[in-house]
Design an enzyme around this catalytic site. Structure first.
Site, PDB file in Angstrom:
ATOM      1  N   HIS A 100     -31.161 -46.615  26.316  1.00  0.00           N
ATOM      2  CA  HIS A 100     -32.614 -46.710  26.272  1.00  0.00           C
ATOM      3  C   HIS A 100     -33.286 -45.347  26.134  1.00  0.00           C
ATOM      4  CE1 HIS A 100     -33.501 -51.066  27.471  1.00  0.00           C
ATOM      5  NE2 HIS A 100     -32.229 -50.992  27.125  1.00  0.00           N
ATOM      6  N   HIS A 268     -23.300 -54.795  24.706  1.00  0.00           N
ATOM      7  CA  HIS A 268     -23.228 -55.947  25.599  1.00  0.00           C
ATOM      8  C   HIS A 268     -21.795 -56.296  25.986  1.00  0.00           C
ATOM      9  CE1 HIS A 268     -27.429 -57.332  24.005  1.00  0.00           C
ATOM     10  NE2 HIS A 268     -27.492 -56.292  24.812  1.00  0.00           N
TER      11      HIS A 268
END
Length: 730
Positions: A100, A268
């Site tokens: 992020h 993920h």
């Protein structure tokens, strides 16, 4: 302001009992449409606590990087009482924090990304998509404290994410240090016009049905997101529609389809989403939280507030069976099972497998005796539903080694994309390979003496090329530099290659003429000198000549050493984002834009690393040198074109003239006595007389005692632009 307030007890009307009132309290409150110059000083040295002679590269290179990585490994495999880890590991936490930080990068203007450690400040530290990255940074604080000035936050966060993948079992591609931390918010970066987190996406699209119409330079689909909404477009699950958003967003992050699939699946493969609670009960974000929270946001009052009660995205669950291991389970689960739409405990839309075998279910993150269903986001399902993404996903599923290789390279690109050329990379883990997205440039093996430089200047000035042609070509070559991601600039002479040679703003016909002459000169030299150096030296020689014509004998600094990139070393597609659509310094705007030309000038100046005074003096000099695009006369307030005089400022501030609009971006400068139109101008010209701050600078250069100062300041600013990308001499 009310009459009653103004009349109260004879006190200053702006204050009430010694305190600022709720009324407008800043210039931008009173005059919201005024030109805001703050972007040119957003990283003022006054905010920097480091000593003026602090050398971060030297400090970083003194680190024992293996020792740092070992400390990170020990932290990854621990669990702190105040923020327990999932499965006894912070792998997912540190991957997400780094993802992020780096994922805010956008290639249109090079802003965002990991390079400055900007996740520590608003607005990024409080974006809804960055929930609990504050915990990731706080977990890393003991390591930052230990290594101090030798390890920036930007470098530490990216390194922690990379080491986390190594701990999971991925063979990573490498790591480079060299990110310089900022010390104040980048409050003037445009993240979108919305005033509400996660406002509907229609606010960002010219046509909501055409996802490619996402407003430039934005990459994320909603205010407060890093990329796309994990629940679907505007929170409405539809994997095919989500795939459209992914393709646009990841492209604007500099990624192709294969890299997009790799990053989504690889991101993920480890960790989990957190949504075991009620999102509406969370406390204020980082910037809004009160002092007792000490810079931590989103306090959860339910249960322990962490561990099993952690709230982040609102989605809940792991993507894979073993969320702390690097493996191919993401694709195994995605393709083995059918998936149905359901909701998390927090009410978020997510996908869960139908009739999953118990052994394929991950154990609970905090209770090893319980197994939970895995989940997928709408973006994950897009990898199965979108035809192109599915082809790539199936190849990754069948070839895990290939998936690992592509992901490792894509992770390196994601976390290093905004660092610029490899010459800025630091540390022993820098990969040897030159990657096309690093904009490689061959090194040169020559030096030039002062006598040789003077001889070359004479050849260039006597080449038959005009000073205007030499100066404009040098400027056009250098002006592509972006301090946001350290791309562009004169080094490499890519102005002679596709796509730059054909850009409208580079005046292709004039450019081809100049380049042909420079190549002719180069061919006749006994010592080969790069075209990149000749381009800059030609402009430099012409500026020096113009200064002499103004009565100022000065030597314009020049440092040789630029290389000439090849077409094979140039990613044409990615360089298209550097194409100028405007250049106030050459008084050119390609089209009619929503924002005013003077606002676009500020954007260009900030990317070039210029201060407001430097921008001002460059405008004045470029005008009198006659370097306007296409030879137009707007702003050329002088009868001595080609002389580096302060005439632009003298005539701009002379009250003998009236300024009359003749169009949206054109004005006549009219003699008050005769009514004669003396000159013409654009908004970019006249803003230096209308804006109070810029006028103050303009008046300095218009003064009779500052003619020489003007020349010297122009040369200093010119040299700064010409050398902006010379990291080898900084």
């Amino acid at each position: 302001m009310s009459q009653n307030t103004q009349a109260t007890s004879g006190k200053c009307p702006f204050h009430k009992d010694g305190a600022v009132t709720n009324a407008a309290s800043s210039n931008t409150d009173w005059w919201p449409n005024a030109l805001n110059l703050d972007i040119l000083s957003q990283h003022d040295k006054k905010t920097d606590p480091m000593d003026p002679n602090f050398d971060y590269a030297k400090a970083f290179n003194s680190l024992n990087l293996e020792e740092v990585k070992q400390d990170i490994r020990e932290l990854i495999n621990s669990s702190q009482d105040w923020w327990p880890s999932d499965w006894g590991s912070y792998i997912g936490m540190f991957v997400r924090t780094a993802w992020h930080l780096a994922g805010s990068y956008r290639k249109q203007d090079g802003r965002g990304g990991a390079n400055t450690g900007n996740q520590r400040f608003a607005p990024l530290n409080s974006w809804p998509d960055n929930v609990n990255t504050d915990k990731g940074r706080r977990l890393l604080w003991p390591i930052k404290k230990k290594y101090g000035n030798k390890l920036s936050w930007g470098d530490l966060i990216v390194l922690a994410g990379t080491v986390a993948y190594e701990e999971a079992g991925l063979k990573t591609y490498g790591f480079a240090g060299g990110r310089l931390d900022i010390w104040a918010p980048e409050k003037d970066i445009y993240w979108g016009e919305e005033r509400q987190w996660l406002a509907p996406t229609e606010n960002r699209y010219a046509n909501d049905e055409d996802r490619k119409s996402l407003e430039n330079p934005l990459a994320a689909v909603q205010m407060g997101l890093i990329y796309v909404n994990p629940e679907g477009v505007d929170g409405k699950p539809d994997p095919l529609r989500t795939a459209q958003d992914m393709r646009v967003t990841f492209d604007r992050m500099g990624m192709n389809d294969e890299e997009t699939v790799a990053l989504t699946a690889g991101g993920h493969t480890v960790g989990k989403a957190h949504g075991n609670g009620k999102a509406e009960v969370l406390g204020a974000d980082v910037e809004g939280a009160d002092v007792e929270f000490q810079g931590l946001g989103w306090h959860n009052p339910e249960g322990t507030g962490n561990g099993a009660n952690t709230m982040v995205s609102g989605l809940e669950g792991a993507w894979t069976t073993h969320p702390t291991k690097w493996d191919n389970e993401f694709f195994y689960l995605l393709f083995t099972y059918d998936w149905e739409l359901t909701k998390s405990p927090a009410g978020a839309q997510q996908w869960e497998p139908v009739n999953i075998k118990e052994e394929d279910m991950p154990v609970d993150a905090h209770n090893p005796n319980v197994r939970r269903k895995p989940m997928m986001t709408d973006a994950d399902m897009a990898l199965k539903i979108d035809p192109e993404y599915r082809k790539i996903s199936e190849r990754f599923y069948k070839d895990p080694a290939y998936f690992s290789e592509v992901f490792a390279r894509a992770w390196f690109k994601l976390t290093h994309r905004d660092m610029g050329p490899k010459s800025r990379y630091l540390g022993p883990d820098v990969p040897a390979e030159d990657l096309i997205w690093q904009d490689p440039i061959p090194t040169v093996d020559y030096t030039l003496s002062e006598a040789e430089i003077d001889e070359l200047k004479a050849k260039l000035l006597n080449s038959g090329l005009t000073s205007e042609e030499l100066i404009s070509t040098a400027w056009d070559s250098a002006r592509t530099y972006r301090g946001s991601d350290f791309r562009g600039g004169a080094n490499g002479a890519r102005i002679r290659l596709a796509p730059q040679k054909d850009w409208e703003g580079n005046e292709p016909a004039r450019l081809a003429k100049v380049l042909a002459k420079l190549e002719e000169i180069q061919a006749g030299l006994a010592k080969k000198v790069s075209i990149a150096d000749l381009i800059v030296l030609g402009g430099t020689a012409a500026v020096e000549k113009a200064a002499k014509a103004a009565g100022v004998e000065v030597k314009v600094p020049f440092i040789a050493g630029r290389g000439d990139a090849t077409q094979e070393q140039t990613d044409v597609y990615s360089f298209e984002d550097l194409e100028p659509k405007h250049d106030g310094f050459r008084n050119w705007v390609k089209a009619d834009y929503v924002v005013q030309p003077e606002e676009m000038l500020l954007d260009r100046a900030q990317l070039l690393g210029l201060t407001a005074p430097e921008m001002t003096v460059l405008i004045g000099g470029m005008r009198v040198l006659g370097t306007n695009f296409g030879g137009v006369k707007h702003g050329v307030f002088t009868d001595r074109v080609g002389v580096l005089s302060n005439d632009f400022f003298v005539n701009l501030t002379d009250m003998k003239y009236n300024w009359k609009p003749t169009g949206k971006n054109s004005y006549n400068i009219v003699d008050r006595t005769t009514g004669e139109t003396k000159w013409t101008a654009t908004r970019v010209d006249l803003v230096f007389g209308s804006n109070s701050i810029l006028r103050a600078y303009a008046e300095v250069y218009a003064q009779d005692d500052n003619k020489e100062k003007f020349v010297k300041d122009f040369i200093a600013a010119w040299t700064k632009v010409m050398n902006a990308d010379r990291f080898d001499v900084k």
